[in-house]
Design a protein around this motif. Structure first.
Motif, PDB file in Angstrom:
ATOM      1  N   GLY A 210      28.341  25.391  60.627  1.00  0.00           N
ATOM      2  CA  GLY A 210      29.163  25.476  59.697  1.00  0.00           C
ATOM      3  C   GLY A 210      29.819  26.855  60.017  1.00  0.00           C
ATOM      4  O   GLY A 210      29.734  27.571  60.703  1.00  0.00           O
ATOM      5  N   THR A 211      31.057  26.983  59.114  1.00  0.00           N
ATOM      6  CA  THR A 211      31.960  28.158  59.358  1.00  0.00           C
ATOM      7  C   THR A 211      32.679  28.247  58.051  1.00  0.00           C
ATOM      8  O   THR A 211      32.806  27.411  57.178  1.00  0.00           O
ATOM      9  CB  THR A 211      32.970  28.193  60.517  1.00  0.00           C
ATOM     10  N   GLY A 212      33.352  29.551  57.751  1.00  0.00           N
ATOM     11  CA  GLY A 212      33.974  29.595  56.698  1.00  0.00           C
ATOM     12  C   GLY A 212      33.505  30.807  55.836  1.00  0.00           C
ATOM     13  O   GLY A 212      32.844  31.661  56.174  1.00  0.00           O
ATOM     14  N   HIS A 213      33.477  30.722  54.613  1.00  0.00           N
ATOM     15  CA  HIS A 213      32.778  31.763  53.697  1.00  0.00           C
ATOM     16  C   HIS A 213      31.399  31.468  53.568  1.00  0.00           C
ATOM     17  O   HIS A 213      30.932  30.717  52.961  1.00  0.00           O
ATOM     18  CB  HIS A 213      33.435  31.641  52.282  1.00  0.00           C
ATOM     19  N   GLY A 214      30.624  32.504  54.226  1.00  0.00           N
ATOM     20  CA  GLY A 214      29.205  32.208  54.318  1.00  0.00           C
ATOM     21  C   GLY A 214      28.450  31.942  53.091  1.00  0.00           C
ATOM     22  O   GLY A 214      27.598  31.162  53.045  1.00  0.00           O
ATOM     23  N   GLU A 215      28.891  32.676  52.168  1.00  0.00           N
ATOM     24  CA  GLU A 215      28.205  32.809  50.697  1.00  0.00           C
ATOM     25  C   GLU A 215      28.196  31.185  50.389  1.00  0.00           C
ATOM     26  O   GLU A 215      27.163  30.802  49.613  1.00  0.00           O
ATOM     27  CB  GLU A 215      28.738  33.740  49.804  1.00  0.00           C
ATOM     28  N   LEU A 216      29.141  30.437  50.436  1.00  0.00           N
ATOM     29  CA  LEU A 216      29.428  29.054  49.956  1.00  0.00           C
ATOM     30  C   LEU A 216      28.185  28.354  50.829  1.00  0.00           C
ATOM     31  O   LEU A 216      27.697  27.456  50.293  1.00  0.00           O
ATOM     32  CB  LEU A 216      30.827  28.449  50.140  1.00  0.00           C
ATOM     33  N   ILE A 217      28.324  28.345  52.226  1.00  0.00           N
ATOM     34  CA  ILE A 217      27.409  27.457  52.915  1.00  0.00           C
ATOM     35  C   ILE A 217      25.931  27.876  52.586  1.00  0.00           C
ATOM     36  O   ILE A 217      25.176  27.041  52.647  1.00  0.00           O
ATOM     37  CB  ILE A 217      27.773  27.664  54.269  1.00  0.00           C
ATOM     38  N   MET A 218      25.588  29.271  52.502  1.00  0.00           N
ATOM     39  CA  MET A 218      24.235  29.529  52.294  1.00  0.00           C
ATOM     40  C   MET A 218      23.693  28.793  50.978  1.00  0.00           C
ATOM     41  O   MET A 218      22.517  28.830  50.777  1.00  0.00           O
ATOM     42  CB  MET A 218      24.075  31.178  52.043  1.00  0.00           C
ATOM     43  N   ARG A 219      24.741  28.817  49.809  1.00  0.00           N
ATOM     44  CA  ARG A 219      24.141  28.429  48.478  1.00  0.00           C
ATOM     45  C   ARG A 219      23.703  27.001  48.433  1.00  0.00           C
ATOM     46  O   ARG A 219      23.186  26.568  47.720  1.00  0.00           O
ATOM     47  CB  ARG A 219      25.291  28.713  47.430  1.00  0.00           C
ATOM     48  N   VAL A 220      24.046  26.201  49.540  1.00  0.00           N
ATOM     49  CA  VAL A 220      23.557  24.477  49.341  1.00  0.00           C
ATOM     50  C   VAL A 220      22.944  24.268  50.853  1.00  0.00           C
ATOM     51  O   VAL A 220      22.510  23.355  50.970  1.00  0.00           O
ATOM     52  CB  VAL A 220      24.854  23.907  49.215  1.00  0.00           C
ATOM     53  N   CYS A 221      22.361  25.401  51.571  1.00  0.00           N
ATOM     54  CA  CYS A 221      21.637  25.068  52.717  1.00  0.00           C
ATOM     55  C   CYS A 221      22.595  23.898  53.631  1.00  0.00           C
ATOM     56  O   CYS A 221      22.067  23.148  54.090  1.00  0.00           O
ATOM     57  CB  CYS A 221      20.388  24.732  52.733  1.00  0.00           C
ATOM     58  N   GLY A 222      23.690  24.207  53.818  1.00  0.00           N
ATOM     59  CA  GLY A 222      24.839  23.370  54.401  1.00  0.00           C
ATOM     60  C   GLY A 222      24.656  22.666  55.323  1.00  0.00           C
ATOM     61  O   GLY A 222      24.822  21.349  55.443  1.00  0.00           O
ATOM     62  N   THR A 223      24.120  23.183  56.635  1.00  0.00           N
ATOM     63  CA  THR A 223      23.868  22.526  57.879  1.00  0.00           C
ATOM     64  C   THR A 223      22.521  21.518  57.661  1.00  0.00           C
ATOM     65  O   THR A 223      22.561  20.575  58.047  1.00  0.00           O
ATOM     66  CB  THR A 223      23.865  23.250  58.940  1.00  0.00           C
ATOM     67  N   PHE A 224      21.568  22.208  57.056  1.00  0.00           N
ATOM     68  CA  PHE A 224      20.497  21.317  56.868  1.00  0.00           C
ATOM     69  C   PHE A 224      20.500  20.152  56.093  1.00  0.00           C
ATOM     70  O   PHE A 224      20.006  18.974  56.243  1.00  0.00           O
ATOM     71  CB  PHE A 224      19.292  22.250  56.252  1.00  0.00           C
TER      72      PHE A 224
END
Length: 302
Positions: A210-224
């Motif tokens: 993932g890339t972009g605004h990290g707080e967005l990705i962290m809040r949904v465990c994006g890559t997992f």
């Protein structure tokens, strides 16, 4: 398993990463080595202001690096808030290979890097220092201004280098590295060094970065989430769409915030997607060496 090698990287400077990684993959080398080499090449390029040497500092004027490398749940290592040592991706690999831990941070990570023979060096370039000084003047010198890490530059410059590599033996590995949001609050860590957030690889399924605004990705465990969707049978595109839709629905991104992903399945099928226009993916194989728009843009009208 005989597989056609492939390397995918985020953003325009992903072509720098792909060139370094492909030099390994094209000679029959290992995906993990290729992912590390790709991230390392971008970290060493001072023209890239969001990764490694030349990255913009935090609000206190210090460049701090985060990185993660991964080949499987039992083979991953990361560092966060590392100052004065480079390349962060290689320090992360040493964490994976030489310690029982996954993540080292701050002074402890720096002491580990020194013990492993990484030379100490300044990461703050003149251009990055001048950008920080301009930002500091605009904010009256208050590093705890409520807008630290949430300014227009930070919204536009969130370009983590993320790499996914597939080698001739069918092994997948990934790496990601960043200096984080420009002028972030000291101590801020984004998604990049966190397993399942900025990067996840499961050799039974595939990988995502993932890339972009990290707080967005962290809040949904994006890559997992993406890898688990692929495990259930979703295509890489459909899996990325699920993650982006969840971010958009649950995280309430503002119009300037971006989130983007690359996903690679173990059979070589891949895709990329983002919340809104602006993201690019670099692709290299024996037949292709290109920079392209992602197949999926969730908010295509923007």
């Amino acid at each position: 398993m005989n597989q056609t090698p492939l390397i995918l990287s985020t953003w325009r400077f992903g072509q720098i990463a792909n060139r370094a990684g492909w030099a390994i993959l094209s000679q029959g080398g290992n995906a993990l080595d290729a992912a590390e080499a790709g991230c390392r090449a971008v970290e060493e390029d001072p023209s890239v202001t969001s990764v490694g040497f030349g990255g913009y500092p935090d609000a206190a004027g210090e460049v701090t690096l985060d990185a993660l490398i991964m080949a499987a749940p039992h083979r991953c290592g990361a560092v966060a808030c590392v100052r004065d040592y480079l390349p962060a991706i290689s320090i992360a690999r040493r964490v994976m290979e030489k310690t029982p831990h996954v993540l080292l941070v701050g002074p402890g990570a720096e002491a580990f890097a020194a013990a492993e023979g990484f030379p100490q060096r300044s990461l703050l370039t003149r251009e990055a220092r001048e950008a920080w000084q301009r930002w500091k003047q605009e904010h009256g010198g208050n590093i705890f201004d409520k807008h630290s890490g949430d300014n227009s530059l930070a919204q536009d410059a969130h370009d983590t280098i993320g790499v996914l590599a597939l080698d001739v033996e069918g092994r997948i590995a990934g790496g990601c590295s960043t200096s984080g949001l420009p002028f972030k609050l000291p101590g801020r860590v984004g998604d990049s060094p966190l397993v399942g957030h900025g990067l996840y690889v499961d050799p039974e399924v595939g990988g995502a970065v993932g890339t972009g605004h990290g707080e967005l990705i962290m809040r949904v465990c994006g890559t997992f989430l993406i890898v688990e969707e692929m495990r259930k049978g979703s295509s890489p595109t459909a899996a990325i769409k699920t993650a982006l839709e969840r971010i958009n629905r649950q995280c309430r991104p503002n119009p300037r915030q971006q989130a983007a992903f690359i996903a690679l399945r173990r059979d070589g099928e891949w895709s990329a997607g983002c919340l809104r226009k602006g993201f690019q993916v670099a692709v290299r194989s024996a037949k292709v060496d290109t920079l392209m728009e992602p197949p999926l843009v969730l908010m295509d009208g923007e």
